[in-house]
Structures are given as structure tokens and as C-alpha cells.
Scaffold this motif. Sequence first.
Motif, PDB file in Angstrom:
ATOM      1  N   VAL A  70      -8.375  76.769  17.716  1.00 40.14           N
ATOM      2  CA  VAL A  70      -9.112  75.712  17.026  1.00 40.14           C
ATOM      3  C   VAL A  70     -10.442  75.466  17.729  1.00 40.14           C
ATOM      4  CG1 VAL A  70      -7.034  74.563  16.170  1.00 40.14           C
ATOM      5  CG2 VAL A  70      -7.996  73.870  18.365  1.00 40.14           C
TER       6      VAL A  70
ATOM      7  N   PHE B 165      -6.318  67.609  11.874  1.00 34.47           N
ATOM      8  CA  PHE B 165      -6.673  69.012  11.675  1.00 34.47           C
ATOM      9  C   PHE B 165      -7.462  69.150  10.384  1.00 34.47           C
ATOM     10  CE2 PHE B 165      -6.260  73.396  10.596  1.00 34.47           C
ATOM     11  CZ  PHE B 165      -6.294  74.036  11.820  1.00 34.47           C
TER      12      PHE B 165
ATOM     13  N   VAL C 165      -9.728  68.457  15.411  1.00 27.22           N
ATOM     14  CA  VAL C 165      -9.908  69.896  15.563  1.00 27.22           C
ATOM     15  C   VAL C 165     -10.072  70.540  14.190  1.00 27.22           C
ATOM     16  CG1 VAL C 165      -8.598  70.017  17.726  1.00 27.22           C
ATOM     17  CG2 VAL C 165      -7.427  70.407  15.545  1.00 27.22           C
ATOM     18  N   THR C 166     -10.599  71.751  14.215  1.00 27.82           N
ATOM     19  CA  THR C 166     -10.744  72.533  12.996  1.00 27.82           C
ATOM     20  C   THR C 166     -10.543  73.993  13.353  1.00 27.82           C
ATOM     21  OG1 THR C 166     -12.137  72.931  11.065  1.00 27.82           O
ATOM     22  CG2 THR C 166     -13.246  72.842  13.191  1.00 27.82           C
ATOM     23  N   ALA C 167     -10.272  74.801  12.354  1.00 25.42           N
ATOM     24  CA  ALA C 167     -10.132  76.246  12.558  1.00 25.42           C
ATOM     25  C   ALA C 167     -11.083  76.941  11.606  1.00 25.42           C
ATOM     26  CB  ALA C 167      -8.704  76.696  12.292  1.00 25.42           C
TER      27      ALA C 167
END
Length: 183
Positions: A53, A108, A130-132
Motif C-alpha cells: 500500500v 483503505f 492507505v491506498t493501493a
Amino acid sequence: MNRAILFLCVLCTALLGSNGYLLYINHDLIQQHKIDQAIQLPTLDAPISPIAVHSAQGAAHPLVFGPDATHDRLLLVLSPDCPYCKKNWPMWDALIEDLGPGVDTTYFDVTGKFDQKVSSEHHIPSEQLVTASLDSTIMARIIGTPTTILIGRNGKVRHVWQGVLDGDALAQIVAMSKADVTE
């Protein structure tokens, strides 16, 4: 008039042919997606592998769900533009308040577009956001937003709730987080 009819016939034939081809391609993609889902979707009592992430500041790091954590983790999967996520915010806020400090919360963002305005509106600490990237394997795990996932201290999925939460779901999440986790 005959040319118009001939044109419509040719157009319909071309559309039918292209639709047939797209259905053929789509069938292959659906079959592949079913295989991916069978492997990657969070399943109850299954451990979750670390997820690559990015933090709100852009730093890359793994999100790890260890077998020796001191708290359960609540993973709130969202999209800032999702109208159902917007409906779910009051439920998530109430849930986090009810759970208290005994549960770690991670927001997320599946889009990577989470802006400072939304973050400040909902008082999200930057270390919890967080991010992906869109090509990451986590994207295959997310069926839709909002999704609420409770992960036990043992690093295993305790439950997955999809869609907007209601009072019964809130009570269930709170009860599950207070119950002991068994290996």
C-alpha cells in the motif's frame, strides 16, 4: 429506401458479430475472474497476506496482518466518490466510537483519489489512510465499496460485511471484536 434497409441490415450484422466476439472475450474474462476470486477473496478464518500500500503521504509500505497483533483490525474499504460510502460514514464513525482503542482501524481507499478535504471531514489520521495502485492484487479482492472487514489479532479474517452497514451489523461487529480469538 432500399439503400437504407441494406445499410440497416449491414449495420445489424456488424453489431451482432461484434457483440458475439465481445461475449466470447467476456466469457473468458469471467472465467479468469472466478479463478482469481476463488484464490484471492477474503474468506473467514483465512490469514490475509501483506498488502503493498501507499500512505497518504505517498510512501510505499506493506500492510501486515500478523499472527501476534495486540488488537483486532478493522479494514474499511471505500471510494471517496461512492454514494454508498457516503451513506456508510455515520455508521463507521459510530462503530469506531463503540469499538474504542481496542481495535486498530485502517481506511483503505481503492481509488487513490482520497483528498485532504474528505480526510479532514472524517477526522482520519494520516497513518490510518492507505491506498493501493490499481494494478495491485488487492483490487481483485474488493468486490465493491463500502466493504468492512474485521481481522482478528491472529491475522485471520473474522468477518466481511459488504454494503452500507445497519444497526444489526454494528452490534455484530462490536460483539465479534470483544469475543476472544481462537487459533
